[in-house]
Write a protein that holds these residues in place. Sequence first.
Motif, PDB file in Angstrom:
ATOM      1  N   ASP A 136       0.824  -1.206   0.000  1.00 34.49           N
ATOM      2  CA  ASP A 136       0.000   0.000   0.000  1.00 34.49           C
ATOM      3  C   ASP A 136       0.862   1.261   0.000  1.00 34.49           C
ATOM      4  O   ASP A 136       0.580   2.226  -0.720  1.00 34.49           O
ATOM      5  N   GLY A 175     -10.463   2.911  -9.512  1.00 36.23           N
ATOM      6  CA  GLY A 175      -9.398   1.941  -9.296  1.00 36.23           C
ATOM      7  C   GLY A 175      -8.742   2.090  -7.937  1.00 36.23           C
ATOM      8  O   GLY A 175      -8.395   1.098  -7.278  1.00 36.23           O
ATOM      9  N   ALA A 207      -8.666  -0.825  -5.064  1.00 38.94           N
ATOM     10  CA  ALA A 207      -7.375  -1.405  -4.690  1.00 38.94           C
ATOM     11  C   ALA A 207      -7.339  -1.841  -3.229  1.00 38.94           C
ATOM     12  O   ALA A 207      -6.764  -2.877  -2.891  1.00 38.94           O
ATOM     13  N   VAL A 216      -9.230  -5.324  -2.529  1.00 38.21           N
ATOM     14  CA  VAL A 216      -8.822  -6.544  -3.231  1.00 38.21           C
ATOM     15  C   VAL A 216      -7.561  -7.109  -2.604  1.00 38.21           C
ATOM     16  O   VAL A 216      -6.650  -6.364  -2.204  1.00 38.21           O
ATOM     17  N   ASP A 250      -3.913  -8.634  -2.094  1.00 37.15           N
ATOM     18  CA  ASP A 250      -2.656  -8.267  -2.752  1.00 37.15           C
ATOM     19  C   ASP A 250      -2.280  -9.235  -3.864  1.00 37.15           C
ATOM     20  O   ASP A 250      -1.770  -8.834  -4.922  1.00 37.15           O
ATOM     21  N   GLN A 277      -4.186  -8.511  -6.972  1.00 36.46           N
ATOM     22  CA  GLN A 277      -3.633  -7.335  -7.628  1.00 36.46           C
ATOM     23  C   GLN A 277      -2.388  -7.689  -8.441  1.00 36.46           C
ATOM     24  O   GLN A 277      -2.246  -7.288  -9.606  1.00 36.46           O
ATOM     25  N   PHE A 337      -1.754  -7.552 -12.465  1.00 37.16           N
ATOM     26  CA  PHE A 337      -0.651  -6.723 -12.936  1.00 37.16           C
ATOM     27  C   PHE A 337       0.198  -7.478 -13.951  1.00 37.16           C
ATOM     28  O   PHE A 337       0.569  -6.960 -15.010  1.00 37.16           O
ATOM     29  N   PHE A 392      -5.821   1.409  -9.603  1.00 43.83           N
ATOM     30  CA  PHE A 392      -5.845   0.078  -9.004  1.00 43.83           C
ATOM     31  C   PHE A 392      -4.458  -0.427  -8.649  1.00 43.83           C
ATOM     32  O   PHE A 392      -4.234  -1.006  -7.586  1.00 43.83           O
ATOM     33  N   PHE A 393      -3.484  -0.203  -9.544  1.00 47.18           N
ATOM     34  CA  PHE A 393      -2.146  -0.745  -9.327  1.00 47.18           C
ATOM     35  C   PHE A 393      -1.161   0.290  -8.795  1.00 47.18           C
ATOM     36  O   PHE A 393      -0.018  -0.039  -8.493  1.00 47.18           O
TER      37      PHE A 393
END
Length: 251
Positions: free
Chosen positions: A40, A86, A90, A93, A95, A98, A102, A150-151
Amino acid sequence: MPLLLPVAAGLALGAVMGLLGGGGGVLAVPILLALGLSLDAAATTSLVVVGVGAAAGLATHARGGRVDWVIGLMFGALGSAGAIAGSRLAFAVDDRVQLAGFVVLLALAAYGMLRGRSESSPEDDDKPLPDPNWAVVVLLASGVGLVTGFFGVGGGFIAVPALVLALRMPMRRASATALVVILVNVTVAFLAHGTEHVDGGLTAVVAVGTAVGAVLGAVLQPRIPSAALQRTFGVLLLVVAAYQTAQLVLA
């Protein structure tokens, strides 16, 4: 932590952004993780670092006349709603989900850049683009914004292939214009993320290095063939995808 490590990381990130117009965000997250930040914190800090690098590289590219401001600002503005959505998604969701998403996006973008071939010359940067399909522009821009939020990346690794492959923009012009998209998207995404996870000291050091590297990369970019830039971008995405896959498997 030795000061040299974050400075070197920033210089590398900035050079990639200045040369390729993207990739800084996808590199920033794993590098910040390696420097000891949580996912994060790395995602949020990368937005600051990438934004500073984008602004520095953009200023240099703009003086060279390589930025398509209309397309860049429109792409960035349309992606803002996606960036907000997004960012909110994030934190909800897992990790691993994610990271898996990605990797898939990196692989798809790499395939598109390596499969296509840019044979444009510096003179092509001044030629007008064919009229774009605005429905496609809206969808692509929204998708880039969603990925950004999101990413926690600048979106350049998606924006550059989109501009090159979908809008037929010359590679040099696309990489410069993508910095506009990145700057808009990371600003919106950062406002949505907030400052809770930002390490001020580390962020400042990496950001300064990124700004310097971005200017150097932007100055060098016109001297490199566009086809080489495009292939380099594709290879970079594959390397990051492989690294993230290893992280996912070993986690």
